[in-house]
Scaffold this active site. Structure first.
Site, short mmCIF file in Angstrom:
data_model
loop_
_atom_site.label_atom_id
_atom_site.label_comp_id
_atom_site.label_asym_id
_atom_site.label_seq_id
_atom_site.Cartn_x
_atom_site.Cartn_y
_atom_site.Cartn_z
N SER A 1 0.84 -1.20 0.00
CA SER A 1 0.00 0.00 0.00
C SER A 1 0.87 1.25 0.00
O SER A 1 1.65 1.47 0.94
CB SER A 1 -0.90 0.02 1.23
OG SER A 1 -1.41 1.32 1.39
N HIS B 1 -1.21 -1.17 -4.32
CA HIS B 1 -2.47 -0.90 -3.62
C HIS B 1 -2.55 0.60 -3.33
O HIS B 1 -1.66 1.19 -2.73
CB HIS B 1 -2.53 -1.71 -2.31
CG HIS B 1 -3.83 -1.60 -1.59
ND1 HIS B 1 -4.93 -2.37 -1.92
CD2 HIS B 1 -4.22 -0.82 -0.56
CE1 HIS B 1 -5.95 -2.05 -1.12
NE2 HIS B 1 -5.54 -1.11 -0.28
N ASP C 1 -4.84 3.68 -1.77
CA ASP C 1 -5.92 3.99 -0.83
C ASP C 1 -6.44 5.41 -1.02
O ASP C 1 -5.74 6.38 -0.73
CB ASP C 1 -5.39 3.84 0.60
CG ASP C 1 -5.15 2.38 0.95
OD1 ASP C 1 -6.09 1.59 0.86
OD2 ASP C 1 -3.99 2.04 1.29
N MET D 1 -9.12 8.13 0.19
CA MET D 1 -9.99 8.45 1.33
C MET D 1 -10.56 9.84 1.18
O MET D 1 -9.83 10.76 0.77
CB MET D 1 -9.19 8.40 2.62
CG MET D 1 -8.47 7.08 2.84
SD MET D 1 -7.47 7.16 4.34
CE MET D 1 -6.65 5.58 4.27
N HIS E 1 -8.43 1.11 -3.91
CA HIS E 1 -9.37 0.89 -2.80
C HIS E 1 -10.03 2.22 -2.45
O HIS E 1 -9.39 3.10 -1.89
CB HIS E 1 -8.55 0.33 -1.62
CG HIS E 1 -9.32 0.12 -0.36
ND1 HIS E 1 -8.71 -0.11 0.85
CD2 HIS E 1 -10.66 0.09 -0.10
CE1 HIS E 1 -9.63 -0.26 1.79
NE2 HIS E 1 -10.82 -0.14 1.23
N MET F 1 -12.23 4.45 -0.33
CA MET F 1 -12.90 4.64 0.96
C MET F 1 -13.62 5.97 0.89
O MET F 1 -13.23 6.96 1.53
CB MET F 1 -11.85 4.60 2.09
CG MET F 1 -11.36 3.18 2.38
SD MET F 1 -9.76 3.14 3.21
CE MET F 1 -8.68 3.23 1.79
N MET G 1 -11.34 -5.99 5.47
CA MET G 1 -10.58 -5.03 6.27
C MET G 1 -10.24 -5.69 7.61
O MET G 1 -11.13 -6.11 8.35
CB MET G 1 -11.39 -3.75 6.51
CG MET G 1 -11.65 -2.91 5.27
SD MET G 1 -10.17 -2.49 4.32
CE MET G 1 -9.16 -1.64 5.54
N GLY H 1 -9.02 3.84 7.19
CA GLY H 1 -8.75 5.26 7.43
C GLY H 1 -7.29 5.56 7.71
O GLY H 1 -6.82 6.65 7.40
N PHE H 2 -6.58 4.61 8.26
CA PHE H 2 -5.19 4.88 8.64
C PHE H 2 -4.32 3.64 8.43
O PHE H 2 -4.80 2.52 8.60
CB PHE H 2 -5.11 5.28 10.12
CG PHE H 2 -5.95 6.49 10.44
CD1 PHE H 2 -5.45 7.78 10.27
CD2 PHE H 2 -7.27 6.33 10.86
CE1 PHE H 2 -6.25 8.89 10.53
CE2 PHE H 2 -8.08 7.44 11.12
CZ PHE H 2 -7.56 8.72 10.96
N GLY H 3 -3.06 3.89 8.10
CA GLY H 3 -2.08 2.81 8.06
C GLY H 3 -1.54 2.60 9.48
O GLY H 3 -1.81 3.40 10.38
N GLY H 4 -0.79 1.54 9.66
CA GLY H 4 -0.07 1.32 10.91
C GLY H 4 -0.91 0.90 12.11
O GLY H 4 -0.45 1.02 13.25
N GLY I 1 -4.82 -4.41 6.14
CA GLY I 1 -4.67 -3.75 7.44
C GLY I 1 -3.89 -4.59 8.43
O GLY I 1 -4.28 -5.71 8.76
N GLY I 2 -2.75 -4.03 8.87
CA GLY I 2 -1.98 -4.68 9.92
C GLY I 2 -1.34 -6.00 9.52
O GLY I 2 -1.01 -6.82 10.38
N GLY J 1 1.21 -2.15 4.10
CA GLY J 1 1.69 -0.78 3.98
C GLY J 1 2.92 -0.57 4.84
O GLY J 1 4.07 -0.69 4.38
N SER J 2 2.69 -0.33 6.14
CA SER J 2 3.79 -0.03 7.05
C SER J 2 4.83 -1.15 7.08
O SER J 2 6.03 -0.88 7.11
CB SER J 2 3.27 0.14 8.48
OG SER J 2 2.13 0.94 8.46
#
Ligand code: DX5
Ligand code: ZN
Length: 223
Positions: A15, A40, A42, A44, A73, A75, A144, A149-152, A183-184, A204-205
């Site tokens: 991501s 990927h 994102d 938003m 993706h 959102m 999901m 809404g947020f990475g990490g 996610g995660g 992502g992270s």
């Protein structure tokens, strides 16, 4: 045998939300050279999710350098408004949120008629059973594993059971839908997600904040 291996191998979709936005060309080229399968992306809107990421001009800039399919993706509320625009920006897969679509079937038909693969994302609280009557029309379900809404953020453990239930729903109907987890995702949960039935891992992270992103992608791809 090699053919079998190729069709069964899982996909990795890093991501770019976690990339360095001041160095998007560099990070895109890194993904081109890596074993990543998709980019990927994102998007938003600050309404569907409590954050604003980036929009069309940034996607256009990434697309100029990306040599791999763009997995977009959305959102955003009322995504139908922008389907044609995302197709014109070279999106290969366009994923809308179940929770953001009043007429999901119509949205999916529109995505496909614009030449893209159609994806549906489910928030952590949305059960996979809501897709029972539409699974045949979906190319990709994005589960999901954090609140969008947020990475990490940390991975929600309940996701494993959702992957299994979704896999059963897909197999029961003889559908060809791919399962993506978003996610995660890290090396701590990736193998178990694949064993549960996941086909595509978004990270992502874990990729971009690692010391050697290419090696991290290789690690996820080799599981
Ligand atoms: C979250 C996004 C994810 C996010 C994943 O709303 O949809 O794609 O970038 O980031 P990590 O892997 O850091 O959880
Ligand atoms: Zn995402």
């Amino acid at each position: 045998m090699l053919f079998l291996y190729l069709i069964m191998k899982h996909l990795i979709a890093p991501s770019l939300l976690a990339a360095d936005f001041a160095n998007l060309q560099r990070d895109s080229e890194m993904l081109n050279e890596s074993e990543a399968d998709w980019f990927h992306i994102d998007i938003m809107d600050g309404v569907f999710v409590p954050n604003i990421s980036f929009g069309m001009p940034v996607l256009k800039a990434i697309s100029k350098h990306a040599t791999k399919p763009l997995d977009v993706h959305l959102m955003i509320v009322d995504p139908d408004r922008y389907i044609e625009e995302f197709a014109a920006l070279n999106s290969a897969i366009l994923t809308v949120h179940f929770e953001a679509c009043t007429h999901l079937h119509r949205s999916l038909q529109k995505i496909k008629s614009c030449g893209m693969k159609a994806g549906v994302a489910l928030n952590p609280h949305t059960p996979v059973e809501v897709l029972k009557d539409i699974i045949q029309d979906i190319d990709l379900v994005c589960l999901m594993s954090v609140n969008p809404g947020f990475g990490g953020q940390s991975f929600i453990e309940r996701t494993y059971d959702k992957v299994k239930a979704l896999k059963d729903l897909i197999n029961d109907q003889g559908a060809h839908t791919k399962i993506e987890i978003d996610g995660g995702v890290t090396d701590k949960n990736a193998k178990a997600l694949l064993d549960a039935g996941a086909d595509v891992l978004v990270a992502g992270s874990f990729v971009f904040k690692s010391e050697n992103p290419k090696a991290t992608i290789h690690k996820l791809k080799s599981l």
